[in-house]
Design a protein around this motif. Structure first.
Motif, PDB file in Angstrom:
ATOM      1  N   GLU A 158       0.843  -1.187   0.000  1.00 41.84           N
ATOM      2  CA  GLU A 158       0.000   0.000   0.000  1.00 41.84           C
ATOM      3  C   GLU A 158       0.885   1.246   0.000  1.00 41.84           C
ATOM      4  N   SER A 159       0.505   2.237  -0.781  1.00 41.76           N
ATOM      5  CA  SER A 159       1.251   3.491  -0.834  1.00 41.76           C
ATOM      6  C   SER A 159       1.025   4.299   0.436  1.00 41.76           C
ATOM      7  N   LEU A 160       2.119   4.833   0.991  1.00 41.05           N
ATOM      8  CA  LEU A 160       2.032   5.717   2.155  1.00 41.05           C
ATOM      9  C   LEU A 160       2.264   7.169   1.770  1.00 41.05           C
ATOM     10  N   GLN A 188       7.235   5.904  -0.411  1.00 41.07           N
ATOM     11  CA  GLN A 188       7.160   4.935   0.684  1.00 41.07           C
ATOM     12  C   GLN A 188       5.967   4.002   0.510  1.00 41.07           C
ATOM     13  N   LYS A 209       3.974   0.444   2.318  1.00 39.68           N
ATOM     14  CA  LYS A 209       3.827  -0.469   3.446  1.00 39.68           C
ATOM     15  C   LYS A 209       3.571  -1.857   2.886  1.00 39.68           C
ATOM     16  N   GLU A 264       4.437  -6.306   9.027  1.00 38.60           N
ATOM     17  CA  GLU A 264       4.633  -5.286   7.995  1.00 38.60           C
ATOM     18  C   GLU A 264       6.026  -4.681   8.087  1.00 38.60           C
ATOM     19  N   ILE A 323       8.418  -1.340   5.815  1.00 37.85           N
ATOM     20  CA  ILE A 323       8.353  -0.211   4.888  1.00 37.85           C
ATOM     21  C   ILE A 323       9.411  -0.390   3.800  1.00 37.85           C
ATOM     22  N   ASP A 364      11.215   1.993   0.678  1.00 39.45           N
ATOM     23  CA  ASP A 364      11.433   3.379   0.270  1.00 39.45           C
ATOM     24  C   ASP A 364      12.497   3.379  -0.821  1.00 39.45           C
TER      25      ASP A 364
END
Length: 144
Positions: A11-13, A17, A19, A26, A28, A30
């Motif tokens: 999922e886009s943060l 970035q 997730k 989970e 991250i 980047d």
């Protein structure tokens, strides 16, 4: 044969970035600042290399005792060679890794031959390596 489905979600943060989630865990992803990220986590290619190294280490953890390896310590270093011109849109440049190198650092009370046999077993038993070398069928669905 019993088939199992593993599920991961990304999922886009915001920004670059992402997730990454699976089974309630989970992490991250980047990118470095020089390509527009915040450099707060590894990029997808580094995560792939880590997955490959982790899988090889898991094979060892599962089987070293059965293989009668007197393991003191072990570390795996994975290097991925990639042509950075791929990001500049140059034609005829491979997009992904052109070479992946595994360096094993094994401290065990065993002969060189026993260590070589263990490494050969790892290389033929690692599911992540098998997935990279023997590419799976890919299926795509676009959902609303």
């Amino acid at each position: 044969m019993v088939k199992q489905i593993l599920k991961a979600e990304v999922e886009s943060l915001g920004g670059l970035q992402l997730k990454c989630s699976a089974r309630g865990f989970e992490f991250i992803i980047d990118e470095p600042e020089n390509v527009g990220g915040t450099n707060e986590a590894m990029n997808p290619l580094e995560a792939l290399l880590c997955s490959l190294g982790a899988c090889k280490m898991m094979v060892v953890r599962f089987f070293y005792q059965a293989k009668q390896i007197n393991m003191k310590s072990m570390r795996v270093e994975i290097l991925g060679e990639i042509d950075s011109d791929r990001l500049k849109g140059k034609p005829n440049v491979k997009i992904g890794f052109s070479k992946i190198i595994t360096n094993y650092y094994i401290d065990a009370d065993n002969t060189d031959e026993e260590i070589k046999d263990l490494v050969a077993f790892i290389e033929t038993t690692c599911p992540v390596k098998d997935t990279i070398v023997n590419t799976p069928e890919m299926e795509l669905h676009i959902n609303p």
